[in-house]
Design a protein around this motif. Structure first.
Motif, PDB file in Angstrom:
ATOM      1  N   SER A  74       9.136   6.514   6.945  1.00  0.00           N
ATOM      2  CA  SER A  74       8.081   7.300   6.333  1.00  0.00           C
ATOM      3  C   SER A  74       7.939   8.634   7.052  1.00  0.00           C
ATOM      4  O   SER A  74       7.872   8.683   8.288  1.00  0.00           O
ATOM      5  CB  SER A  74       6.750   6.547   6.386  1.00  0.00           C
ATOM      6  N   TYR A  93       3.903   8.457   7.878  1.00  0.00           N
ATOM      7  CA  TYR A  93       3.393   7.316   8.641  1.00  0.00           C
ATOM      8  C   TYR A  93       4.502   6.791   9.553  1.00  0.00           C
ATOM      9  O   TYR A  93       5.095   5.749   9.309  1.00  0.00           O
ATOM     10  CB  TYR A  93       2.900   6.216   7.685  1.00  0.00           C
ATOM     11  N   SER A 135       4.564   0.534   0.951  1.00  0.00           N
ATOM     12  CA  SER A 135       3.677   1.631   1.311  1.00  0.00           C
ATOM     13  C   SER A 135       2.403   1.703   0.474  1.00  0.00           C
ATOM     14  O   SER A 135       1.327   1.983   1.001  1.00  0.00           O
ATOM     15  CB  SER A 135       4.426   2.971   1.206  1.00  0.00           C
ATOM     16  N   TYR A 181       0.615  -0.143   3.492  1.00  0.00           N
ATOM     17  CA  TYR A 181       0.103   0.472   4.724  1.00  0.00           C
ATOM     18  C   TYR A 181      -0.449   1.886   4.543  1.00  0.00           C
ATOM     19  O   TYR A 181      -0.969   2.475   5.496  1.00  0.00           O
ATOM     20  CB  TYR A 181       1.198   0.520   5.796  1.00  0.00           C
ATOM     21  N   ARG A 182      -0.365   2.457   3.354  1.00  0.00           N
ATOM     22  CA  ARG A 182      -0.805   3.846   3.169  1.00  0.00           C
ATOM     23  C   ARG A 182      -2.264   4.010   3.595  1.00  0.00           C
ATOM     24  O   ARG A 182      -3.124   3.196   3.255  1.00  0.00           O
ATOM     25  CB  ARG A 182      -0.629   4.269   1.712  1.00  0.00           C
ATOM     26  N   ASN A 183      -2.522   5.057   4.358  1.00  0.00           N
ATOM     27  CA  ASN A 183      -3.857   5.376   4.888  1.00  0.00           C
ATOM     28  C   ASN A 183      -4.380   4.333   5.870  1.00  0.00           C
ATOM     29  O   ASN A 183      -5.592   4.286   6.136  1.00  0.00           O
ATOM     30  CB  ASN A 183      -4.880   5.558   3.751  1.00  0.00           C
ATOM     31  N   TYR A 219       5.321   3.318  10.934  1.00  0.00           N
ATOM     32  CA  TYR A 219       5.882   2.297  10.049  1.00  0.00           C
ATOM     33  C   TYR A 219       7.382   2.473   9.816  1.00  0.00           C
ATOM     34  O   TYR A 219       7.968   1.751   9.004  1.00  0.00           O
ATOM     35  CB  TYR A 219       5.132   2.300   8.709  1.00  0.00           C
TER      36      TYR A 219
END
Length: 206
Positions: A48, A51, A126, A19-21, A54
C-alpha cells in the motif's frame, strides 16, 4: 505431525477485515480481541502506498511477535487474475467463474487445513466496508454458500467493532439493487444482486 486430510469435522467459521483508515495498533488490537491467529492477505498486490504498515513484509514482522501467522493468497483469492479465461466479455473478473476453478479451490483447501488445526482465520483486504470488497462478494459468498459462517468485522470508531454476517450482507445487497430485482424470486434476486455487485467492484482488465 497431524495428518489434516484425516480430519473431516471442523469449525467452518472465518472472519474478514479491511484496514483502510485503521492504524496498525488498532488493527492489532481488534484482531486479537477476536482471537484471530492467522491473517490471510487476499490483496493481489500486497502493498500500500498510503498504509505502509500493511505492506506484506512489514505486516508479517508486526504479526509474528504476537504469534499471529501471515499468509498471502493473492493467486488463490486475489481480485486480479492473469488468466484471461476468468474474465467476462466486458473484461471484468467473473467471480462465479473464478470460484469454480481449481486455482481458487486450492485456496479453500489451504484455508480448511488451517481451520482443521483450530486456527482462527481472518481474510484481510483494504476496503473498510465489506460490501465494497471481493473478500466478501467473491470469497465470502463462496464460503457462505458452502456452509461456512462468515463474520465481516466492521470498525465503528477507534478499536470499537461489530460483526456483519454474510446474511446481513445479503440483505444490504438486496436493498441496494432493489429496483433492479423487482419481481424476482428471493433466490434469483440474491444471485442477481451478487452478479450486479461483481460488475460494480470487479477488477477490469485493460
Amino acid at each position: 505431525m497431524i495428518d489434516v486430510s484425516k480430519i473431516k469435522e471442523f469449525n467452518k467459521e472465518v472472519y474478514t477485515i479491511g484496514y483502510r483508515n485503521l492504524a496498525i495498533a488498532d488493527f492489532m488490537k481488534v484482531i486479537k480481541d477476536y482471537g484471530i491467529d492467522v491473517i490471510i492477505d487476499v490483496r493481489s498486490v500486497p502493498y500500500s502506498r498510503y498504509y505502509k504498515d500493511y505492506n506484506a513484509d512489514t505486516l508479517k514482522n508486526k504479526l509474528k511477535p504476537e504469534c499471529i501467522y501471515y499468509r498471502n493468497y493473492k493467486d488463490e483469492f486475489g481480485a486480479r487474475q492473469f488468466n484471461s479465461s476468468f474474465y467476462g466479455d466486458d473484461g471484468i473478473l467473473d467471480f462465479k467463474l473464478f470460484t469454480a476453478s481449481e486455482q481458487f479451490k486450492g485456496g479453500v483447501t489451504k484455508l480448511n487445513n488451517a481451520l482443521k488445526l483450530k486456527h482462527t482465520v481472518c481474510l484481510m483486504c483494504s476496503e473498510s466496508d465489506a460490501l465494497d470488497c471481493h473478500r466478501t462478494i467473491m470469497v465470502g459468498k463462496y464460503l457462505y454458500d458452502n456452509g461456512y459462517k462468515v463474520n465481516n468485522i466492521h470498525i465503528s470508531t477507534g478499536t470499537k467493532s461489530y460483526i456483519e454476517t454474510q446474511d446481513i450482507i445479503n440483505g444490504r445487497l438486496l436493498n441496494k439493487y432493489a429496483k433492479e430485482l423487482n419481481g424476482l424470486t428471493d433466490k434469483v434476486a440474491l444471485e442477481t444482486a451478487y452478479i450486479r455487485r461483481n460488475k460494480d467492484i470487479g477488477y477490469k482488465m485493460n
